[in-house]
Write a protein that holds these residues in place. Structure first.
Motif, PDB file in Angstrom:
ATOM      1  N   GLU A 150      45.722  43.024   7.223  1.00 55.75           N
ATOM      2  CA  GLU A 150      45.520  43.735   5.965  1.00 55.75           C
ATOM      3  C   GLU A 150      45.436  45.242   6.194  1.00 55.75           C
ATOM      4  OE1 GLU A 150      41.908  42.848   3.933  1.00 55.75           O
ATOM      5  OE2 GLU A 150      40.609  43.234   5.661  1.00 55.75           O
ATOM      6  N   HIS A 180      35.068  43.772   6.063  1.00 57.26           N
ATOM      7  CA  HIS A 180      35.285  42.766   5.015  1.00 57.26           C
ATOM      8  C   HIS A 180      34.849  41.377   5.486  1.00 57.26           C
ATOM      9  CE1 HIS A 180      38.790  45.468   3.386  1.00 57.26           C
ATOM     10  NE2 HIS A 180      37.590  45.972   3.130  1.00 57.26           N
ATOM     11  N   ASP A 233      32.228  36.620   0.747  1.00 54.95           N
ATOM     12  CA  ASP A 233      33.033  36.892  -0.449  1.00 54.95           C
ATOM     13  C   ASP A 233      34.244  37.759  -0.139  1.00 54.95           C
ATOM     14  OD1 ASP A 233      31.373  35.379  -2.062  1.00 54.95           O
ATOM     15  OD2 ASP A 233      30.165  37.090  -2.739  1.00 54.95           O
ATOM     16  N   ASN A 234      34.059  38.766   0.724  1.00 51.99           N
ATOM     17  CA  ASN A 234      35.178  39.660   1.039  1.00 51.99           C
ATOM     18  C   ASN A 234      36.213  39.000   1.933  1.00 51.99           C
ATOM     19  OD1 ASN A 234      34.909  42.154  -0.373  1.00 51.99           O
ATOM     20  ND2 ASN A 234      33.126  42.636   0.888  1.00 51.99           N
ATOM     21  N   ILE A 240      37.068  35.849   1.664  1.00 52.01           N
ATOM     22  CA  ILE A 240      37.846  35.065   0.691  1.00 52.01           C
ATOM     23  C   ILE A 240      38.798  35.970  -0.083  1.00 52.01           C
ATOM     24  CG2 ILE A 240      37.708  33.599  -1.346  1.00 52.01           C
ATOM     25  CD1 ILE A 240      36.632  32.223   1.132  1.00 52.01           C
ATOM     26  N   LYS A 241      38.280  37.091  -0.548  1.00 48.41           N
ATOM     27  CA  LYS A 241      39.105  38.034  -1.323  1.00 48.41           C
ATOM     28  C   LYS A 241      40.243  38.597  -0.469  1.00 48.41           C
ATOM     29  CE  LYS A 241      38.760  42.414  -3.879  1.00 48.41           C
ATOM     30  NZ  LYS A 241      37.823  43.498  -4.314  1.00 48.41           N
ATOM     31  N   SER A 242      39.927  39.013   0.765  1.00 47.86           N
ATOM     32  CA  SER A 242      40.948  39.608   1.643  1.00 47.86           C
ATOM     33  C   SER A 242      42.045  38.607   1.971  1.00 47.86           C
ATOM     34  CB  SER A 242      40.303  40.109   2.939  1.00 47.86           C
ATOM     35  OG  SER A 242      39.524  41.256   2.708  1.00 47.86           O
ATOM     36  N   LYS A 279      43.009  35.955   0.263  1.00 45.09           N
ATOM     37  CA  LYS A 279      43.833  35.685  -0.916  1.00 45.09           C
ATOM     38  C   LYS A 279      44.771  36.850  -1.201  1.00 45.09           C
ATOM     39  CE  LYS A 279      40.797  32.334  -3.168  1.00 45.09           C
ATOM     40  NZ  LYS A 279      39.946  32.017  -4.347  1.00 45.09           N
ATOM     41  N   ASN A 280      44.301  38.084  -1.020  1.00 43.41           N
ATOM     42  CA  ASN A 280      45.171  39.242  -1.215  1.00 43.41           C
ATOM     43  C   ASN A 280      46.289  39.275  -0.171  1.00 43.41           C
ATOM     44  OD1 ASN A 280      43.853  40.261  -3.468  1.00 43.41           O
ATOM     45  ND2 ASN A 280      42.477  41.558  -2.273  1.00 43.41           N
ATOM     46  N   ARG A 311      48.797  36.663  -1.076  1.00 37.65           N
ATOM     47  CA  ARG A 311      49.613  37.118  -2.211  1.00 37.65           C
ATOM     48  C   ARG A 311      50.682  38.095  -1.752  1.00 37.65           C
ATOM     49  NH1 ARG A 311      49.173  41.723  -4.555  1.00 37.65           N
ATOM     50  NH2 ARG A 311      47.045  42.043  -3.773  1.00 37.65           N
TER      51      ARG A 311
END
Length: 292
Positions: free
Chosen positions: A56, A89, A93-94, A96-98, A100-101, A104
């Motif tokens: 990322e 991150h 929670d981060n 999971i967010k990272s 998924k981003n 994507r």
């Protein structure tokens, strides 16, 4: 010759294609060479480098976007996509967010998701998020990067449903301390060990000793160095990065043949003493890396 490396859960190519500095740099993106970069990734895949390593942080996510564009014309099942979450991150929670981003941007699931480096966040929180991501199909496997053996052991104590399957650390003929540490641990425990900077930013490509051995095989110093890694440890996968097609083709030429045992041992002995000095220098830099 079947040029693959087989692990407990997957089989991969013996070389990985790295994307650091493709699409930008340290948390910033660049779009001026997008077509060239996409073409480079595609050419690497065509030549058999089916493991693609990204993160990322690389180009602030743009490297992942370029990988996603490049892989559209290939069978997804033939590829093994690796990405990494940044240490800041690393809380549940981060992560999971990272992930998924990243998924994507890639346009697909992630085969192997790594914590980029140790974090101030308790490792069990990160591992718990990794296991949730496996359950949700966002990632298939997870591992660690820039971790020593004690840190790997601590992380393995956190798993409840799945296994840590891979380690990614710095290793080369000029920096071999991990042979006695994380690489030896990976070999013993059946983990994939991904070696970044295996050519030391071109230093080994200009090495006269390797070039002379290469003459026997009609190979370059780069190809000899990479074949030394491929021929050696069963767990070792070197990560090579190139954006120019001739360099990618040269790297791919390290596959499909093997050094003789005599030449492998000659290289091993030649670089064993030399690696000590670079190891000391690298160790002095590790405390300065902005992992968190």
């Amino acid at each position: 010759m079947e040029d693959v490396k087989k692990f407990k859960y997957f089989t991969v190519s013996p070389l990985a294609f790295g994307t650091w500095r493709i699409g930008g740099g340290y948390w910033y993106s660049s779009h001026d060479r997008d077509n060239e970069w996409v073409g480079a990734i595609r050419r690497a895949i065509e030549l058999g480098l089916r493991v693609i390593d990204t993160a990322e942080m690389y180009g602030n996510g743009h490297a992942e976007e370029l990988v996603g564009e490049a892989i559209k014309e290939f069978s997804r099942e033939e590829l093994f996509i690796v990405s990494k979450v940044w240490p800041s991150h690393a809380d549940y929670d981060n992560v999971i967010k990272s992930a998924k981003n990243s998924s994507r941007r890639l346009g697909t699931y992630i085969d192997l998701y790594l914590l980029h480096a140790p974090s101030r966040v308790p490792i069990c929180k990160t591992i718990r998020a990794f296991e949730k991501l496996v359950d949700d199909g966002v990632i298939r496997f997870f591992g660690l990067s820039n971790f020593d053996v004690d840190q790997i052991e601590s992380a393995r104590e956190c798993v409840s449903k799945y296994e840590i399957v891979a380690i990614q650390n710095h290793y080369s003929l000029l920096s071999r301390s991990d042979e006695r540490r994380a690489l030896a641990y990976a070999e013993k425990n059946g983990l994939m060990y991904m070696a970044y900077t295996p050519l030391e930013n071109g230093i080994l490509a200009r090495n006269e000793f390797l070039a002379n051995i290469g003459k026997k095989y009609n190979k370059t110093a780069t190809q000899v160095a990479l074949n030394w890694y491929i021929t050696g440890k069963n767990s070792l996968i070197p990560i090579v990065k190139a954006s120019k097609i001739p360099h990618i083709e040269e790297n791919a030429g390290a596959m499909g043949w093997r050094l003789s045992e005599e030449d492998w041992r000659a290289i091993d002995e030649h670089f064993r003493e030399k690696s000590y000095f670079l190891d000391k220098f690298v160790s002095s830099l590790k405390s300065m890396r902005p992992w968190s």
